[in-house]
Design a protein around this motif. Structure first.
Motif, PDB file in Angstrom:
ATOM      1  N   SER A  98       4.382  14.105   2.894  1.00  0.00           N
ATOM      2  CA  SER A  98       4.155  13.350   1.286  1.00  0.00           C
ATOM      3  C   SER A  98       5.202  12.668   0.941  1.00  0.00           C
ATOM      4  O   SER A  98       4.713  11.331   0.518  1.00  0.00           O
ATOM      5  CB  SER A  98       2.957  14.381   0.413  1.00  0.00           C
ATOM      6  N   LEU A 101       5.028   8.947   3.166  1.00  0.00           N
ATOM      7  CA  LEU A 101       4.156   8.104   2.796  1.00  0.00           C
ATOM      8  C   LEU A 101       4.542   8.078   1.610  1.00  0.00           C
ATOM      9  O   LEU A 101       4.560   7.086   0.625  1.00  0.00           O
ATOM     10  CB  LEU A 101       2.679   9.298   2.486  1.00  0.00           C
ATOM     11  N   THR A 102       5.466   8.679   0.942  1.00  0.00           N
ATOM     12  CA  THR A 102       5.710   7.726  -0.983  1.00  0.00           C
ATOM     13  C   THR A 102       7.069   7.214  -0.991  1.00  0.00           C
ATOM     14  O   THR A 102       7.169   6.352  -1.222  1.00  0.00           O
ATOM     15  CB  THR A 102       6.390   9.333  -2.203  1.00  0.00           C
ATOM     16  N   ALA A 104       7.472   5.667   2.195  1.00  0.00           N
ATOM     17  CA  ALA A 104       7.342   4.138   2.539  1.00  0.00           C
ATOM     18  C   ALA A 104       6.315   3.459   1.599  1.00  0.00           C
ATOM     19  O   ALA A 104       6.583   1.981   1.488  1.00  0.00           O
ATOM     20  CB  ALA A 104       5.927   4.512   3.658  1.00  0.00           C
ATOM     21  N   ALA A 105       6.069   4.060   0.979  1.00  0.00           N
ATOM     22  CA  ALA A 105       4.958   3.494  -0.417  1.00  0.00           C
ATOM     23  C   ALA A 105       5.558   2.097  -1.360  1.00  0.00           C
ATOM     24  O   ALA A 105       5.358   1.231  -1.551  1.00  0.00           O
ATOM     25  CB  ALA A 105       3.899   3.768  -0.994  1.00  0.00           C
ATOM     26  N   ALA A 106       6.907   3.374  -1.564  1.00  0.00           N
ATOM     27  CA  ALA A 106       7.951   3.080  -3.076  1.00  0.00           C
ATOM     28  C   ALA A 106       8.903   1.485  -2.107  1.00  0.00           C
ATOM     29  O   ALA A 106       9.069   0.558  -2.859  1.00  0.00           O
ATOM     30  CB  ALA A 106       8.962   3.801  -3.143  1.00  0.00           C
ATOM     31  N   TRP A 108       7.507  -0.200   0.138  1.00  0.00           N
ATOM     32  CA  TRP A 108       6.732  -2.235   0.702  1.00  0.00           C
ATOM     33  C   TRP A 108       6.264  -1.975  -0.961  1.00  0.00           C
ATOM     34  O   TRP A 108       6.418  -3.150  -0.306  1.00  0.00           O
ATOM     35  CB  TRP A 108       5.561  -0.726   0.787  1.00  0.00           C
ATOM     36  N   VAL A 109       6.068  -1.967  -1.554  1.00  0.00           N
ATOM     37  CA  VAL A 109       6.287  -2.048  -3.248  1.00  0.00           C
ATOM     38  C   VAL A 109       7.208  -2.979  -3.656  1.00  0.00           C
ATOM     39  O   VAL A 109       7.612  -4.064  -3.615  1.00  0.00           O
ATOM     40  CB  VAL A 109       5.868  -1.521  -4.328  1.00  0.00           C
ATOM     41  N   SER A 110       8.582  -2.085  -2.896  1.00  0.00           N
ATOM     42  CA  SER A 110      10.052  -3.040  -3.892  1.00  0.00           C
ATOM     43  C   SER A 110      10.367  -4.334  -2.638  1.00  0.00           C
ATOM     44  O   SER A 110      10.523  -5.165  -3.329  1.00  0.00           O
ATOM     45  CB  SER A 110      10.866  -1.775  -3.967  1.00  0.00           C
ATOM     46  N   TYR A 112       8.324  -6.128  -1.141  1.00  0.00           N
ATOM     47  CA  TYR A 112       7.016  -7.350  -1.679  1.00  0.00           C
ATOM     48  C   TYR A 112       7.107  -7.685  -2.725  1.00  0.00           C
ATOM     49  O   TYR A 112       7.255  -9.003  -3.660  1.00  0.00           O
ATOM     50  CB  TYR A 112       5.517  -6.832  -1.499  1.00  0.00           C
ATOM     51  N   THR A 113       7.195  -7.192  -3.674  1.00  0.00           N
ATOM     52  CA  THR A 113       8.080  -7.455  -5.405  1.00  0.00           C
ATOM     53  C   THR A 113       9.410  -8.399  -5.109  1.00  0.00           C
ATOM     54  O   THR A 113       9.805  -9.098  -5.276  1.00  0.00           O
ATOM     55  CB  THR A 113       8.769  -5.939  -6.124  1.00  0.00           C
TER      56      THR A 113
END
Length: 124
Positions: A98, A101-102, A104-106, A108-110, A112-113
């Motif tokens: 977890s 995953l957190t 990686a998601a953070a 990816w979002v940063s 992308y932004t």
């Protein structure tokens, strides 16, 4: 005088929270009122309806004590130690997965932004 500003700013943040709670109750929205209040505050800040300076010191004050807000969760884990003792070894990979995953998601979002922001600047 700074203490008065912090108290007023904390009251403003609390006001957004209470407004979110009232909207959740009034319209029976399937989101917690605190999240609705946060969205309202975020929207007001992004649209520059509510200046950041009006809550800045109060928010920093709350963040200074952030670790204290997690003490009840830690005490809860200690209180129910027998629940975790039988499955303790299984919790280690779950927590690791977890966490990754957190992260990686953070990430990816940063990314992308940042890319979206860079493209917007190129167009300007």
């Amino acid at each position: 005088m700074k203490i008065i500003y912090i108290i007023l700013q904390l009251l403003a943040i609390t006001g957004f929270y209470l407004l979110g709670e009232e909207l959740q109750t009034l319209f029976n929205i399937p989101l917690p009122g605190s999240i609705i209040g946060f969205i309202l505050l975020f929207t007001a800040l992004m649209l520059k309806i509510y200046p950041l300076e009006w809550i800045d010191s109060g928010a920093h004050f709350l963040l200074a004590f952030l670790s204290l807000y997690f003490i009840p969760a830690t005490v809860g884990v200690v209180e129910y130690g027998e629940l975790f003792s039988g499955k303790g070894i299984l919790l280690i990979p779950l927590v690791m997965a977890s966490t990754f995953l957190t992260m990686a998601a953070a990430g990816w979002v940063s990314q992308y932004t940042a890319e979206k922001s860079a493209k917007r600047k190129e167009r300007s």
